[in-house]
Structures are given as structure tokens and as C-alpha cells.
Design an enzyme around this catalytic site. Structure first.
Site: not given
Length: 145
Positions: A47, A51, A105
Site C-alpha cells: 500500500e 501510494n 481508488r
């Protein structure tokens, strides 16, 4: 247990997400993590790197720096970029918040990192990049006895 340290730098390409999470998983094996702990760590790292790929550099490739340190039964992970930064961290870490709703997203990246790790912190500067700090604690052999 002696400290150990790892530092990797790679381009913010989607294909490097698997490399990053597998590198951290291999690095922390000396802590004897459970399969559940490994899964949590790999997901949180994925994650954080995602990003950098999606938000920090947008459609450009930039540098992601991944650092890990093992210290006193803890795995410290830092993922940083030199991208656009986050204007409002408090807003960005809220569940379901996304700065790219048109890209479908989910806005759960920071929430997942917070949930799967024992400690979590984000520092960011608009135009100066973002750094995510995460820690996972493991019981030492003395604590297990």
C-alpha cells in the site's frame, strides 16, 4: 538480537510493488514472523509503495526509498518519495478518502497500513514528498518463554 538494516531505492513502477513487499518479507524472517504477520507486513508495504506510484509521481516515474531496520524485536519500515506531497494529511488518512476518485481508488491505503502495523505515521510536504513510518513488534524469545 543484533540490529539489522536494509535500504533499497527503485523506480515508482507498479511492477516494483511485489519486489518491495517480498524484499521486506525476506528481510524480517529473522524475527520469526507468523504467516499472518508476514501477510500484514507485505500488504502494508504494498500500500505504501502503491501510494508512491499512483499519487506521488502521478504518471511519471520517480524514486521510492524503502528502509527497514530490525531493532529490539521490532521491524521499522520507512517508505518515502520525492513527489508532490500531501496538502492535508489528516484528511488523507481518513478511510475512503481518495484524491483520485475518477481512477476508482478505494481510499483505504493509509487505513490498511494503520490497521496492519503496530505504529504508523505520515510526514509530508507539498512539493517535497511524503514519508510513511511503520513499525511491527514481535515477541522476543525471552518474552515467549
Amino acid at each position: 538480537m543484533a540490529n539489522n538494516y536494509l535500504k533499497l531505492q527503485f523506480l515508482s513502477l507498479p511492477r516494483n510493488q511485489a519486489f518491495a513487499r517480498d524484499a521486506v518479507a525476506a528481510f524480517c524472517l529473522e524475527l520469526n514472523p507468523s504467516l499472518s504477520d508476514l501477510s500484514d507486513i507485505k500488504t502494508a508495504v504494498s500500500e505504501a509503495v502503491t501510494n508512491c506510484t499512483v499519487h506521488a509521481y502521478k504518471k511519471e516515474a520517480g524514486t521510492v526509498t524503502l528502509e527497514c531496520e530490525i531493532e529490539d524485536g521490532q521491524l521499522h519500515i520507512t517508505v518515502s518519495d520525492e513527489g508532490g506531497g500531501i496538502a492535508d494529511i489528516e484528511q488523507a488518512i481518513q478511510p475512503f478518502y481518495t484524491s483520485l476518485p475518477s481512477a476508482e481508488r478505494s481510499g483505504m491505503g493509509f487505513t490498511i497500513m494503520q490497521t496492519f502495523m503496530d505504529e504508523f505515521k505520515v510526514n509530508s510536504k507539498v512539493g517535497g514528498g511524503t514519508t510513511v513510518f511503520m513499525t511491527k513488534s514481535f515477541k522476543t524469545e525471552v518474552e515467549n518463554a
